[in-house]
Design a protein around this motif. Structure first.
Motif, PDB file in Angstrom:
ATOM      1  N   GLY A 130       0.818  -1.210   0.000  1.00  0.00           N
ATOM      2  CA  GLY A 130       0.000   0.000   0.000  1.00  0.00           C
ATOM      3  C   GLY A 130       0.849   1.256   0.000  1.00  0.00           C
ATOM      4  O   GLY A 130       0.570   2.224  -0.716  1.00  0.00           O
ATOM      5  N   LEU A 131       1.917   1.260   0.806  1.00  0.00           N
ATOM      6  CA  LEU A 131       2.837   2.399   0.813  1.00  0.00           C
ATOM      7  C   LEU A 131       3.480   2.573  -0.563  1.00  0.00           C
ATOM      8  O   LEU A 131       3.729   3.696  -1.006  1.00  0.00           O
ATOM      9  CB  LEU A 131       3.925   2.185   1.868  1.00  0.00           C
ATOM     10  CG  LEU A 131       3.513   2.305   3.345  1.00  0.00           C
ATOM     11  CD1 LEU A 131       4.696   1.961   4.245  1.00  0.00           C
ATOM     12  CD2 LEU A 131       3.000   3.705   3.654  1.00  0.00           C
ATOM     13  N   GLY A 132       3.757   1.444  -1.228  1.00  0.00           N
ATOM     14  CA  GLY A 132       4.357   1.517  -2.557  1.00  0.00           C
ATOM     15  C   GLY A 132       3.433   2.182  -3.564  1.00  0.00           C
ATOM     16  O   GLY A 132       3.853   3.073  -4.323  1.00  0.00           O
ATOM     17  N   LEU A 133       2.171   1.788  -3.579  1.00  0.00           N
ATOM     18  CA  LEU A 133       1.217   2.397  -4.504  1.00  0.00           C
ATOM     19  C   LEU A 133       0.928   3.848  -4.127  1.00  0.00           C
ATOM     20  O   LEU A 133       0.620   4.675  -4.985  1.00  0.00           O
ATOM     21  CB  LEU A 133      -0.081   1.582  -4.533  1.00  0.00           C
ATOM     22  CG  LEU A 133       0.018   0.222  -5.239  1.00  0.00           C
ATOM     23  CD1 LEU A 133      -1.322  -0.503  -5.205  1.00  0.00           C
ATOM     24  CD2 LEU A 133       0.494   0.387  -6.679  1.00  0.00           C
ATOM     25  N   ASN A 134       1.047   4.160  -2.827  1.00  0.00           N
ATOM     26  CA  ASN A 134       0.896   5.550  -2.385  1.00  0.00           C
ATOM     27  C   ASN A 134       1.995   6.415  -2.990  1.00  0.00           C
ATOM     28  O   ASN A 134       1.743   7.524  -3.480  1.00  0.00           O
ATOM     29  CB  ASN A 134       0.928   5.620  -0.858  1.00  0.00           C
ATOM     30  CG  ASN A 134       0.936   7.049  -0.343  1.00  0.00           C
ATOM     31  OD1 ASN A 134       1.985   7.589  -0.034  1.00  0.00           O
ATOM     32  ND2 ASN A 134      -0.246   7.657  -0.257  1.00  0.00           N
ATOM     33  N   ALA A 135       3.237   5.906  -2.952  1.00  0.00           N
ATOM     34  CA  ALA A 135       4.362   6.658  -3.514  1.00  0.00           C
ATOM     35  C   ALA A 135       4.322   6.681  -5.038  1.00  0.00           C
ATOM     36  O   ALA A 135       4.683   7.684  -5.666  1.00  0.00           O
ATOM     37  CB  ALA A 135       5.681   6.057  -3.037  1.00  0.00           C
ATOM     38  N   LEU A 136       3.873   5.586  -5.646  1.00  0.00           N
ATOM     39  CA  LEU A 136       3.863   5.471  -7.108  1.00  0.00           C
ATOM     40  C   LEU A 136       2.722   6.258  -7.733  1.00  0.00           C
ATOM     41  O   LEU A 136       2.912   6.979  -8.720  1.00  0.00           O
ATOM     42  CB  LEU A 136       3.766   3.994  -7.507  1.00  0.00           C
ATOM     43  CG  LEU A 136       3.714   3.680  -9.009  1.00  0.00           C
ATOM     44  CD1 LEU A 136       5.026   4.117  -9.677  1.00  0.00           C
ATOM     45  CD2 LEU A 136       3.472   2.188  -9.233  1.00  0.00           C
ATOM     46  N   LEU A 137       1.527   6.118  -7.165  1.00  0.00           N
ATOM     47  CA  LEU A 137       0.328   6.693  -7.790  1.00  0.00           C
ATOM     48  C   LEU A 137      -0.438   7.679  -6.907  1.00  0.00           C
ATOM     49  O   LEU A 137      -1.416   8.269  -7.355  1.00  0.00           O
ATOM     50  CB  LEU A 137      -0.627   5.555  -8.204  1.00  0.00           C
ATOM     51  CG  LEU A 137      -0.049   4.512  -9.182  1.00  0.00           C
ATOM     52  CD1 LEU A 137      -1.015   3.348  -9.331  1.00  0.00           C
ATOM     53  CD2 LEU A 137       0.251   5.153 -10.529  1.00  0.00           C
ATOM     54  N   GLY A 138      -0.011   7.819  -5.647  1.00  0.00           N
ATOM     55  CA  GLY A 138      -0.699   8.732  -4.746  1.00  0.00           C
ATOM     56  C   GLY A 138      -1.954   8.141  -4.121  1.00  0.00           C
ATOM     57  O   GLY A 138      -2.738   8.858  -3.498  1.00  0.00           O
ATOM     58  N   TRP A 139      -2.156   6.833  -4.262  1.00  0.00           N
ATOM     59  CA  TRP A 139      -3.344   6.193  -3.701  1.00  0.00           C
ATOM     60  C   TRP A 139      -3.244   6.077  -2.191  1.00  0.00           C
ATOM     61  O   TRP A 139      -2.145   6.048  -1.624  1.00  0.00           O
ATOM     62  CB  TRP A 139      -3.527   4.794  -4.287  1.00  0.00           C
ATOM     63  CG  TRP A 139      -3.870   4.790  -5.744  1.00  0.00           C
ATOM     64  CD1 TRP A 139      -4.053   5.881  -6.561  1.00  0.00           C
ATOM     65  CD2 TRP A 139      -4.064   3.647  -6.572  1.00  0.00           C
ATOM     66  NE1 TRP A 139      -4.338   5.484  -7.839  1.00  0.00           N
ATOM     67  CE2 TRP A 139      -4.359   4.112  -7.885  1.00  0.00           C
ATOM     68  CE3 TRP A 139      -4.019   2.278  -6.351  1.00  0.00           C
ATOM     69  CZ2 TRP A 139      -4.605   3.259  -8.949  1.00  0.00           C
ATOM     70  CZ3 TRP A 139      -4.267   1.419  -7.416  1.00  0.00           C
ATOM     71  CH2 TRP A 139      -4.557   1.911  -8.692  1.00  0.00           C
ATOM     72  N   ASP A 140      -4.392   5.970  -1.550  1.00  0.00           N
ATOM     73  CA  ASP A 140      -4.426   5.710  -0.108  1.00  0.00           C
ATOM     74  C   ASP A 140      -3.769   4.360   0.166  1.00  0.00           C
ATOM     75  O   ASP A 140      -4.025   3.375  -0.536  1.00  0.00           O
ATOM     76  CB  ASP A 140      -5.874   5.687   0.380  1.00  0.00           C
ATOM     77  CG  ASP A 140      -5.974   5.404   1.866  1.00  0.00           C
ATOM     78  OD1 ASP A 140      -5.794   6.330   2.668  1.00  0.00           O
ATOM     79  OD2 ASP A 140      -6.214   4.224   2.226  1.00  0.00           O
ATOM     80  N   ALA A 141      -2.883   4.317   1.194  1.00  0.00           N
ATOM     81  CA  ALA A 141      -2.110   3.099   1.471  1.00  0.00           C
ATOM     82  C   ALA A 141      -3.015   1.915   1.803  1.00  0.00           C
ATOM     83  O   ALA A 141      -2.708   0.767   1.440  1.00  0.00           O
ATOM     84  CB  ALA A 141      -1.134   3.358   2.619  1.00  0.00           C
ATOM     85  N   LYS A 142      -4.125   2.152   2.478  1.00  0.00           N
ATOM     86  CA  LYS A 142      -5.027   1.063   2.834  1.00  0.00           C
ATOM     87  C   LYS A 142      -5.646   0.444   1.582  1.00  0.00           C
ATOM     88  O   LYS A 142      -5.681  -0.782   1.425  1.00  0.00           O
ATOM     89  CB  LYS A 142      -6.117   1.580   3.764  1.00  0.00           C
ATOM     90  CG  LYS A 142      -6.991   0.510   4.376  1.00  0.00           C
ATOM     91  CD  LYS A 142      -6.322  -0.124   5.576  1.00  0.00           C
ATOM     92  CE  LYS A 142      -6.364   0.767   6.777  1.00  0.00           C
ATOM     93  NZ  LYS A 142      -5.808   0.145   7.993  1.00  0.00           N
ATOM     94  N   ILE A 143      -6.111   1.307   0.681  1.00  0.00           N
ATOM     95  CA  ILE A 143      -6.712   0.819  -0.560  1.00  0.00           C
ATOM     96  C   ILE A 143      -5.675   0.084  -1.401  1.00  0.00           C
ATOM     97  O   ILE A 143      -5.935  -0.987  -1.967  1.00  0.00           O
ATOM     98  CB  ILE A 143      -7.327   1.995  -1.354  1.00  0.00           C
ATOM     99  CG1 ILE A 143      -8.507   2.580  -0.577  1.00  0.00           C
ATOM    100  CG2 ILE A 143      -7.761   1.535  -2.750  1.00  0.00           C
ATOM    101  CD1 ILE A 143      -9.098   3.825  -1.203  1.00  0.00           C
ATOM    102  N   GLY A 144      -4.461   0.638  -1.477  1.00  0.00           N
ATOM    103  CA  GLY A 144      -3.401   0.004  -2.247  1.00  0.00           C
ATOM    104  C   GLY A 144      -3.042  -1.367  -1.708  1.00  0.00           C
ATOM    105  O   GLY A 144      -2.798  -2.308  -2.480  1.00  0.00           O
ATOM    106  N   GLY A 145      -3.012  -1.510  -0.382  1.00  0.00           N
ATOM    107  CA  GLY A 145      -2.705  -2.803   0.224  1.00  0.00           C
ATOM    108  C   GLY A 145      -3.772  -3.832  -0.070  1.00  0.00           C
ATOM    109  O   GLY A 145      -3.461  -4.998  -0.380  1.00  0.00           O
ATOM    110  N   LEU A 146      -5.034  -3.431  -0.005  1.00  0.00           N
ATOM    111  CA  LEU A 146      -6.132  -4.369  -0.269  1.00  0.00           C
ATOM    112  C   LEU A 146      -6.177  -4.759  -1.740  1.00  0.00           C
ATOM    113  O   LEU A 146      -6.457  -5.915  -2.086  1.00  0.00           O
ATOM    114  CB  LEU A 146      -7.460  -3.743   0.161  1.00  0.00           C
ATOM    115  CG  LEU A 146      -7.621  -3.521   1.680  1.00  0.00           C
ATOM    116  CD1 LEU A 146      -8.904  -2.767   1.977  1.00  0.00           C
ATOM    117  CD2 LEU A 146      -7.591  -4.857   2.421  1.00  0.00           C
TER     118      LEU A 146
END
Length: 430
Positions: A130-146
């Protein structure tokens, strides 16, 4: 999970039969693929989001002195993996079944600990993805993890899950290495100081060493590559040379990656950049990559951390569930795949409702699995010293047993002195 490796056919066919050559070539290719898959299963599990976040956190607080912790983790990894891979290969038994055979009942304990430790780590892996998608795309870390968990579920539900996992592990593993090398070059770390403190540190912190060891070779990670080899049909004394070479290559890949990642973050810290390691939304490694390479660095880090997260979700789930066969030997490959899906779903549900900051959870997960490590090592060293009847005639090297026993004692010591600090990472204890 992985389709069994084709076995060579009988040599009863007429000499010169071209089919024999094709069968032999197919077998050799399949075995090579299984060894490469095992290497990257171990490597990507050992260089997961936990290790990346732990490295950033401890480098920010300890500076170049953390180089000693990296070296200690590599040396311990070397001894642990060579022993585990060899013993699993020559006995042809998964860790829990081997433990039960050697010490009745111990396999159940080991399985429960590894599965629970894998669950803790997988929750952290989802946080890392989730942290990775947050840094890559700006998504919320929780949503990215799920979302990452959902992708992992889709992989295990596919008909050719084994081949898919092998290929994903290799491609994403190589991508992680290349991007990290680039950032390490542009960050300009003080290499001379790092090398000095690798062998002569200004500070030694056992809690950080236990945590980084747990994040690279603790809990399920210890058995990831070895179990992958068994599932692909690479077992037995006749495969010991290839397995040992694969283990050494895997350790080499992970060792280089660990030190390069440390240098990348050290370059940023040494330049005077302050990295936030305590905030609720802190993402220490992302800050370091961004400081080193700007916007590209941030996006590159996002891709690295997401790759580490998704491969570690797969590795943690696969290896943890490989231990359930000790409770039911009749479970089929399809049954294991479904159990793996359930494991990921349970991890995702807990992750969705957990309030702990992903970075803090990743640091704690490494420490917790570092506490599990000496238990499994103790059982394997007992097998090596006292249950040679399980080795199928293989003469086990005494030097490996001696080193393995020394590391077992060291991990017990580090675990005992680090329990309270490790739980403090999660806000439990003093």
């Amino acid at each position: 999970m992985t389709e069994p490796t084709p076995q060579p056919q009988s040599s009863a066919a007429p000499a010169g039969d071209p089919g024999i050559g094709a069968q032999a070539a197919g077998f050799a290719k399949a075995r090579k693929a299984s060894l490469i898959g095992a290497i990257f299963m171990m490597a990507t599990s050992a260089i997961g989001p936990g290790f990346i976040t732990q490295t950033a956190t401890f480098t920010a607080t300890m500076g170049a002195a953390f180089a000693f912790g990296i070296l200690a983790s590599i040396l311990i990894d070397f001894i642990v993996q060579l022993n585990i891979w060899r013993i699993v290969t020559v006995t042809g038994k998964r860790a829990a079944e081997l433990a039960n055979t050697a010490i009745p009942g111990s396999g159940y304990l080991l399985a429960v600990l590894v599965i629970f430790g894998g669950l803790v780590f997988n929750i952290g892996n989802m946080g890392g993805a989730g942290l990775g998608l947050n840094a890559l795309l700006g998504w919320d870390a929780k949503i990215g993890g799920l979302l990452s968990a959902a992708i992992a579920v889709g992989i295990f539900l596919s008909r050719r899950a084994g081949i898919a996992v092998d290929r994903i592990m290799v491609v994403l593993g190589l991508l992680m290495i290349l991007l990290t090398v680039y950032v390490a070059i542009v960050s300009g770390p003080p290499v001379g100081e790092a090398l000095r403190q690798t062998v002569w540190p200004d500070e030694i912190n056992f809690a950080t060493i236990t945590t980084i060891v747990g994040g690279t070779v603790g809990g399920y990670i210890t058995y990831a590559g070895a179990h992958k080899l068994l599932d692909s049909g690479t077992a037995g004394v006749h495969n010991i040379k290839e397995v040992s070479t694969a283990a050494l290559n895997g350790i080499l890949v992970t060792g280089i990656m660990r030190y390069v990642l440390f240098l990348a973050i050290l370059g940023v810290v040494a330049s005077g950049v302050i990295i936030d390691t305590s905030g609720q939304g802190a993402n220490p490694a992302a800050q370091a990559f961004q400081a080193a390479a700007g916007e590209f660095g941030l996006r590159a880090f996002g891709l690295v951390l997401w790759s580490a997260g998704i491969t570690s979700i797969i590795g943690a789930a696969y290896t943890s569930i490989s231990f359930i066969t000790v409770f039911n030997e009749k479970i089929t490959l399809r049954g294991r795949n479904l159990a793996t899906v359930v494991f990921i779903v349970v991890s995702a549900v807990i992750f969705a409702f957990l309030g702990t900051a992903p970075a803090a959870l990743l640091v704690f997960a490494g420490g917790f699995n570092g506490l599990i490590l000496p238990i499994g090592l103790t059982i394997f060293m007992y097998v090596g010293w006292f249950r040679r009847d399980l080795m199928n005639g293989y003469h086990y090297p005494y030097w490996l047993l001696l080193l393995g026993t020394a590391v077992t004692g060291l991990t017990w010591y580090m675990g005992v002195v680090s329990v309270v600090p490790i739980f403090a990472f999660l806000g439990i204890g003093s």
